[in-house]
Enzyme design. Structure first.
Site: not given
Ligand code: MEV
Length: 306
Positions: A88, A129
């Site tokens: 991100a 993110d």
């Molecule tokens: C990844 O940091 C977080 C997840 O929930 C994926 C997302 O929200 O896009 C696993």
């Protein structure tokens, strides 16, 4: 030369369940990625041709870019594939740098595009993110519009409302297991559990309830309850199959020195986050057993374009 930087993040509550439209709370941290860009005769990244770049996120951003070739330099301080939002931070900062060659970039537009890039590369994502990296501070994602609403992102019948959240002063320590995992694979693993069994759906619902209770505990500044909820959230993530031995090996030795601890991000390796008032001691224990550990501060700025 336009320069943009954006922070990594950790998820305090709600990872994975948020992909299914449940709420989540994430916090931007003071580890940043910076991208510098200038016009060039061909696309180059840190001096290399774009065909040599293996990052799918970068390839996807270059594929979407319509503004002519650029030469870019990246300085990344977010540990890669560690659940700390490295993709991100990269996506948001690179889009920030790219957009500065066009019209002035609205944060909301960058957050939307960054989400689309993550969604394409990961085969499914929530905007948690990318919106946290763009906004900075603490971010609350929910189904309903609430106080401090910033924007709404929709995809495939789901709607995520993104809010800024004010939180009390707290001390968090991140321990990095050093085991890398792919967010795409972990999201797919959870998808199989949720599709195949009503149990998976119940766990996702239960995580959603924990996030709401966590938000109330944050409002009251109740660190004891926050810690208990972090532990419960971790147990539920384990039931979804996203914890692993590397994560449990980091959590076990700090249990009696923290309010709570949990895996953060996609899991399957990555990092552990602990809420504690013995930050230095916990950092030392985590560092002895993992790859690295940080006492993290909240980044209040999000995306910065110079
Ligand atoms: C990844 O940091 C977080 C997840 O929930 C994926 C997302 O929200 O896009 C696993």
């Amino acid at each position: 030369m336009p320069t943009a930087s954006a922070p990594g993040k950790f998820i305090l509550f709600g990872e994975h369940a948020v992909v299914y439209g449940k709420p989540a709370i994430a916090i931007a941290i003071d580890l940043r990625t910076e991208v510098k860009a200038e016009r060039s005769s061909s696309f180059r990244l840190d001096g290399r041709a774009i065909s040599e770049i293996r990052s799918f996120y970068i390839r996807e951003m270059v594929r979407r870019w319509r503004g002519g070739p650029l030469s870019m330099e990246i300085r990344a301080h977010v540990p890669p594939s560690s659940g700390l939002g490295s993709s991100a931070a990269l996506t948001v900062s690179m889009l920030g740098a790219l957009h500065s060659f066009k019209s002035p970039a609205e944060k909301e537009n960058i957050a939307r595009e960054a989400f689309e890039v993550e969604y394409t590369v990961q085969g499914g994502a929530s905007p948690t993110d990318t919106s946290t990296s763009t906004l900075g501070g603490a971010v609350y994602i929910s189904e309903k519009k609430e106080e401090n609403f910033r924007w709404e992102i929709r995809k495939n019948g789901k709607s995520w409302k993104v809010h800024s959240l004010s939180i009390p002063n707290m001390s968090f320590v991140v321990g990095v297991t050093g085991a890398h995992s792919s967010t795409r694979d972990m999201v797919e693993r959870v998808r199989r559990v949720v599709r195949r069994s009503p149990f998976g759906k119940d766990v996702v619902d239960e995580i959603g309830s924990i996030v709401m209770e966590g938000k109330r505990a944050l409002e009251k500044g109740d660190l004891v309850r926050l810690g208990e909820l972090m532990n419960e959230n971790h147990e539920l993530l384990s039931l979804l199959g996203v914890s692993c031995t590397d994560i449990e090996r980091l959590i076990r030795p700090i249990k009696d020195r923290v309010y709570g601890a949990k895996l953060t991000g996609a899991g399957g390796g990555g990092s552990v986050i602990a809420l504690t008032d013995k930050a230095e001691e916990v950092r030392r224990i985590l560092e002895e057993r993992g790859k690295s550990a940080y006492i993290v501060n909240i980044d209040k700025d999000g995306l910065i374009i110079k």
